[in-house]
Design an enzyme around this catalytic site. Structure first.
Site, mmCIF file in Angstrom:
data_model
loop_
_atom_site.group_PDB
_atom_site.id
_atom_site.type_symbol
_atom_site.label_atom_id
_atom_site.label_comp_id
_atom_site.label_asym_id
_atom_site.label_seq_id
_atom_site.Cartn_x
_atom_site.Cartn_y
_atom_site.Cartn_z
ATOM 1 N N HIS A 22 36.719 47.613 40.386
ATOM 2 C CA HIS A 22 37.822 48.545 40.627
ATOM 3 C C HIS A 22 38.565 48.125 41.875
ATOM 4 O O HIS A 22 38.198 48.474 42.983
ATOM 5 C CB HIS A 22 37.301 49.987 40.760
ATOM 6 C CG HIS A 22 38.377 51.019 40.619
ATOM 7 N ND1 HIS A 22 38.863 51.746 41.674
ATOM 8 C CD2 HIS A 22 39.094 51.418 39.545
ATOM 9 C CE1 HIS A 22 39.801 52.576 41.253
ATOM 10 N NE2 HIS A 22 39.970 52.387 39.969
ATOM 11 N N PHE A 23 39.604 47.310 41.663
ATOM 12 C CA PHE A 23 40.413 46.733 42.723
ATOM 13 C C PHE A 23 39.574 45.811 43.617
ATOM 14 O O PHE A 23 39.283 46.145 44.768
ATOM 15 C CB PHE A 23 41.094 47.815 43.562
ATOM 16 C CG PHE A 23 41.944 48.757 42.759
ATOM 17 C CD1 PHE A 23 42.508 48.360 41.570
ATOM 18 C CD2 PHE A 23 42.179 50.031 43.208
ATOM 19 C CE1 PHE A 23 43.296 49.221 40.820
ATOM 20 C CE2 PHE A 23 42.973 50.914 42.479
ATOM 21 C CZ PHE A 23 43.528 50.502 41.281
#
Length: 327
Positions: A40-41
């Site tokens: 996630h990112f």
């Protein structure tokens, strides 16, 4: 070690701090080794906003289990609104204060959740509604039975996708286990997208699930349905920006709010979700989307309004550095 009683993408409630007839307060310590952070990112680990929704969902399931008869089951039917106010990082503590109103004649439980970083900074506000009933669900059915609207085309045969897994990775920053779109079947930049997500029994949300649980407990988490649909919208946005403004989107697409999201059915292992997302409006680096999620001939969810912003990475770097220097 005991297994989980229903599918969940993570343990989003570590402790129940307080519970009363009409409220619950919970806490979740966010460790740096959460398995979803690498996906996630990457390089800018942010606790997924939809997992704040998941925390409110798990808090509500806990509240219902303690305050209602044992056979009562809470099924999420509507997310009226979500507004994200600030990010969460590894090392933070997510604290929720949920307030409930119950309508016995409709079997409806209303939830207002205030979400905080530690006990201070507000990070999100959520309003949602549940149907309370006996355990067990009419799976694979919408609330009104089969819709008369056309479902996904099952007679196409094996048609190569417009965007495969590799192409999707070039457009959005999500990675395993948080990349929740498998293929794009149709795309009209600036207008709409049709994207697919296949759900299998090997999804991380099913890890640790108790053997032999009733089938309704295998329902794919609503928070992940919303996340998957939002990622489809992110792909549409990335592909639309140049056609709309003459330049690419710069920065990371971050989900900031949602409104009028209805859940009409459930998704089980073996199902394929088809997200049909429309681009409603773009203002500078902010996008407004709407859409539906289908499984076969059944509409599973309606997303009335999703909003995302493109946050430049240097802005995130500055925020994170400021957090590190803070008290």
């Amino acid at each position: 070690m005991f297994g989980k009683e229903y599918a969940a993408p993570l343990l989003a409630v570590d402790r129940v701090l307080e519970i009363s007839d009409h409220s619950i307060q919970t806490a979740k310590a966010i460790s740096g080794n959460e398995p979803f952070f690498p996906g996630h990112f990457p390089g800018h680990p942010i606790f997924p906003g939809n997992f704040i929704l998941e925390a409110a969902h798990q808090a509500t399931r806990t509240y219902v289990a303690r305050r209602f008869p044992p056979a009562m089951w809470a099924r999420l039917v509507e997310v009226r609104s979500i507004r994200f106010l600030a990010p969460l990082q590894p090392g933070d503590r997510l604290q929720l204060a949920c307030r409930y109103t119950f309508s016995p004649e409709r079997g409806e439980l209303g939830v207002n959740a205030d979400c905080f970083r530690g006990e201070g900074m507000a990070i999100a506000k959520i309003k949602m509604f549940y149907h309370l009933g006996e355990e067990g669900l009419s799976l694979g059915q919408t609330s009104n039975g089969a819709s008369d609207q056309p479902g996904p085309s099952e007679t196409r045969g094996r048609i190569p996708p417009l965007l495969d897994h590799t192409g999707i990775q070039k457009l959005i920053p999500h990675r395993y286990p948080m990349l929740l779109v498998d293929a794009v079947r149709d795309l009209e930049p600036g207008v709409s997208i049709v994207a697919m997500k296949c759900v299998t029994g090997n999804e991380p949300c099913y890890a640790g699930l108790l053997d032999g649980v009733d089938v309704y407990r295998l329902a794919y988490p609503y928070s992940l349905i919303l996340e998957s649909c939002g990622q489809a919208g992110g792909i549409l946005w990335m592909c639309s920006r140049r056609s709309l403004t003459g330049r690419d989107v710069t920065g990371l697409p971050i989900f900031v709010s949602a409104r009028d999201c209805f859940f009409e059915g459930d998704v089980l292992p073996g199902d394929t979700m088809e997200h049909r997302v429309r681009l409603e409006r773009v203002i500078a680096d902010t996008v407004f989307l709407a859409g539906e999620t289908w499984v076969n001939q059944h509409r599973i969810a309606q997303m009335g309004w999703l909003m995302a912003v493109a946050q430049p990475t240097h802005v995130l770097d500055k925020i994170f550095r400021g957090r590190e220097k803070g008290p």
